[in-house]
Design a protein around this motif. Structure first.
Motif, short mmCIF file in Angstrom:
data_model
loop_
_atom_site.label_atom_id
_atom_site.label_comp_id
_atom_site.label_asym_id
_atom_site.label_seq_id
_atom_site.Cartn_x
_atom_site.Cartn_y
_atom_site.Cartn_z
N GLY A 1 33.80 9.64 12.89
CA GLY A 1 32.82 10.66 12.58
C GLY A 1 31.48 10.17 12.07
N PRO A 2 31.43 9.18 11.17
CA PRO A 2 30.12 8.73 10.69
C PRO A 2 29.25 8.21 11.83
CG PRO A 2 31.86 7.94 9.23
CD PRO A 2 32.54 8.52 10.43
N GLY A 3 28.15 8.90 12.10
CA GLY A 3 27.26 8.49 13.18
C GLY A 3 27.76 8.78 14.57
N LEU A 4 28.81 9.60 14.68
CA LEU A 4 29.39 9.88 16.00
C LEU A 4 28.44 10.67 16.89
CD1 LEU A 4 31.88 9.83 17.90
CD2 LEU A 4 32.62 11.96 16.79
N GLY A 5 27.80 11.67 16.32
CA GLY A 5 26.94 12.52 17.11
C GLY A 5 27.72 13.51 17.96
N ARG A 6 27.01 14.35 18.69
CA ARG A 6 27.65 15.39 19.48
C ARG A 6 27.37 15.26 20.97
NH1 ARG A 6 26.87 20.75 15.56
NH2 ARG A 6 27.74 19.75 13.68
N VAL B 1 44.31 7.98 10.08
CA VAL B 1 42.95 8.31 10.51
C VAL B 1 42.23 9.09 9.43
CG1 VAL B 1 43.50 8.31 12.98
CG2 VAL B 1 43.72 10.43 11.69
N VAL B 2 40.92 8.87 9.35
CA VAL B 2 40.03 9.63 8.47
C VAL B 2 39.00 10.31 9.37
CG1 VAL B 2 38.42 9.57 6.54
CG2 VAL B 2 40.31 7.92 6.64
N LEU B 3 38.85 11.62 9.21
CA LEU B 3 37.94 12.39 10.06
C LEU B 3 36.84 13.00 9.21
CD1 LEU B 3 40.61 14.20 12.25
CD2 LEU B 3 39.37 12.13 12.79
N ASP B 4 35.58 12.70 9.57
CA ASP B 4 34.44 13.17 8.82
C ASP B 4 33.34 13.58 9.79
OD1 ASP B 4 32.91 13.67 6.48
OD2 ASP B 4 31.96 11.70 6.61
N ALA B 5 32.35 14.26 9.27
CA ALA B 5 31.12 14.56 10.01
C ALA B 5 31.41 15.16 11.39
CB ALA B 5 30.27 13.28 10.11
N ASP B 6 30.87 14.55 12.46
CA ASP B 6 31.00 15.15 13.78
C ASP B 6 32.40 15.01 14.38
OD1 ASP B 6 28.52 16.37 14.14
OD2 ASP B 6 27.57 14.46 14.63
N THR C 1 33.84 12.79 23.93
CA THR C 1 34.96 12.49 24.84
C THR C 1 35.69 11.23 24.40
OG1 THR C 1 33.91 13.56 26.72
CG2 THR C 1 35.57 11.91 27.21
N TYR C 2 34.95 10.18 24.09
CA TYR C 2 35.58 8.94 23.65
C TYR C 2 36.26 9.10 22.30
CZ TYR C 2 33.13 6.52 27.45
OH TYR C 2 32.67 6.10 28.68
N GLY D 1 31.91 5.31 15.57
CA GLY D 1 30.69 6.09 15.45
C GLY D 1 29.50 5.17 15.58
N GLY D 2 28.36 5.75 15.83
CA GLY D 2 27.15 4.96 16.01
C GLY D 2 26.58 5.17 17.40
N ALA D 3 25.54 5.99 17.51
CA ALA D 3 24.88 6.25 18.77
C ALA D 3 23.38 6.06 18.56
CB ALA D 3 25.19 7.67 19.25
N LEU D 4 22.58 6.48 19.52
CA LEU D 4 21.15 6.18 19.51
C LEU D 4 20.46 6.57 18.20
CD1 LEU D 4 18.67 5.16 21.03
CD2 LEU D 4 18.41 7.47 21.98
N ASP D 5 20.75 7.77 17.71
CA ASP D 5 20.06 8.27 16.52
C ASP D 5 20.76 7.94 15.21
OD1 ASP D 5 18.07 9.42 18.08
OD2 ASP D 5 19.18 11.30 18.31
N TYR D 6 21.98 7.41 15.27
CA TYR D 6 22.77 7.26 14.06
C TYR D 6 23.34 5.84 13.95
CZ TYR D 6 22.66 12.35 14.46
OH TYR D 6 22.25 13.65 14.60
N THR D 7 22.74 5.03 13.09
CA THR D 7 23.24 3.67 12.87
C THR D 7 23.61 3.43 11.41
OG1 THR D 7 20.99 2.82 12.54
CG2 THR D 7 21.89 2.77 14.79
N GLY D 8 23.01 4.17 10.50
CA GLY D 8 23.29 3.96 9.08
C GLY D 8 24.67 4.41 8.67
N ALA D 9 25.10 5.58 9.17
CA ALA D 9 26.37 6.16 8.74
C ALA D 9 27.57 5.26 9.03
CB ALA D 9 26.56 7.53 9.39
N PRO D 10 27.74 4.73 10.25
CA PRO D 10 28.88 3.84 10.47
C PRO D 10 28.79 2.56 9.66
CG PRO D 10 27.45 3.90 12.40
CD PRO D 10 27.00 5.00 11.49
N PHE D 11 27.56 2.08 9.43
CA PHE D 11 27.41 0.91 8.57
C PHE D 11 27.92 1.20 7.17
CE2 PHE D 11 24.71 -0.76 5.14
CZ PHE D 11 25.11 -2.10 5.16
N PHE D 12 27.49 2.32 6.57
CA PHE D 12 27.91 2.65 5.21
C PHE D 12 29.44 2.76 5.12
CE2 PHE D 12 23.53 4.63 4.54
CZ PHE D 12 23.09 3.56 3.76
#
Length: 341
Positions: free
Chosen positions: A109-114, A136-141, A120-121, A34-45
């Motif tokens: 999922g953390p910071g994955l975005g839609r 596997v742990v699945l959360d958020a997106d 796809t990835y 996870g971690g895309a343009l708008d989401y960097t905090g979630a994968p860090f946490f």
């Protein structure tokens, strides 16, 4: 109702000993996708929480647009900016296969975005993880992704899903849970319809459910070699009512996914024989990890809230994870016992 003592004792069995006998990596190698343009905090946490709980290595698999920010948050994280929209699918697949083969668990999922390319990835990574019998742990997106295509996770008993109230409602509807099912039985029903995946329903108390009595449950699909399929058909629900903090803020769910991921990574090391006696079957490890992660995360939320009150932010929880682990599992980190339970 307190978590049964028997479950806590089983969780303790899959915690790596701090005895000096294990080498780097045998206390868990965690990947967070996870971690895309708008989401960097979630994968860090998620990734840093796995380290703070005691995993050896934590990798973040992200888009190049998020990599620099995540790297700047902590030098302890290993960041792989390989989820590039312009890169060919085949190249990304090769890099994912190589990377996932070195990990014990994948948190998605953390910071994955839609965005289409990230989704796809993510589907590709989940497929590879299943091929390689990873937890596997699945959360958020990632839950949004699964809700649109239940077959991605159906029957895979090495998976833990961690929905919040909104995500659980959406997942229940996608799975076809009847609205007549009592509230406290719905997590179990989702687990049953999805073939025995562990569902951690977050709320005022966390409900962790595993139901393998449905037709979709399969040891073979989960790469579990545990004998008679019929003997494995059980239903179990654990309620975690450990006191948490009174302030809810964005990012606490990411901490939870990281702590569950860390314990699952320990479970994989246990399954592979790095430590322990092997008496706990691999099919039970996801439920134990979900319970343990919930207990520690809720405890760290409580301690951080006592210190920060209304001004609590998710970063305040991170330094409390080690202390919370000690409080929950009775490990005294400060009296020279070398971390033994």
């Amino acid at each position: 109702m307190p978590v049964p003592r028997s479950i806590i004792q089983q969780i303790k069995q899959i915690i790596p000993p701090l005895s000096g006998t294990l080498h780097k990596g045998q206390s868990g190698r965690v990947g967070v996708l996870g971690g895309a343009l708008d989401y960097t905090g979630a994968p860090f946490f998620a990734a840093i929480s796995a380290l703070r709980l005691g995993a050896d290595l934590s990798h973040v698999i992200c888009s190049p647009t998020a990599a620099q920010a995540i790297k700047s948050y902590s030098p302890d994280l290993i960041v792989h900016p390989i989820l590039c929209e312009e890169t060919s699918y085949a190249k990304v697949e090769g890099e994912l296969r190589s990377l996932l083969s070195r990990l014990h668990v994948l948190v998605m999922g953390p910071g994955l975005g839609r965005e289409d390319y990230m989704q796809t990835y993510a589907r590709l990574a989940l497929s590879i993880a299943r091929e390689q019998a990873m937890f596997v742990v699945l959360d958020a997106d990632a839950l949004y992704m699964v809700g649109k295509e239940l077959s991605l996770v159906k029957g895979y008993r090495r998976a833990v899903l961690t929905p919040n109230v909104v995500e659980f409602k959406r997942l229940s509807e996608s799975a076809g849970v009847s609205p007549d099912v009592p509230t406290k039985e719905r997590a179990g029903e989702v687990s049953k319809l999805l073939g025995g995946v562990v569902v951690l329903e977050k709320g005022p108390t966390d409900l962790i459910a595993s139901d393998t009595t449905g037709e979709a449950a399969s040891l073979e699909a989960s790469k579990l070699d545990e004998g008679d399929e019929e003997r494995q058909r059980v239903r179990e629900v654990v309620e975690v009512d450990v006191e948490g903090g009174l302030k809810r803020c964005g990012g606490q769910g990411d901490v939870l996914s990281g702590t569950v991921g860390a314990i699952l990574a320990w479970g994989k090391c246990y399954e592979d024989g790095a430590f322990g006696d092997g008496s706990i079957p691999a099919s039970r490890l996801p439920l134990l990890a979900a319970v343990g992660g919930s207990m520690v995360t809720r405890t760290s939320s409580r301690i951080a809230f006592q210190l920060q009150g209304r001004g609590l932010v998710t970063q305040d929880m991170l330094p409390q994870l080690g202390k919370s682990f000690s409080e929950v599992f009775g490990e005294d980190l400060w009296t020279g016992d070398k971390g033994r339970l």
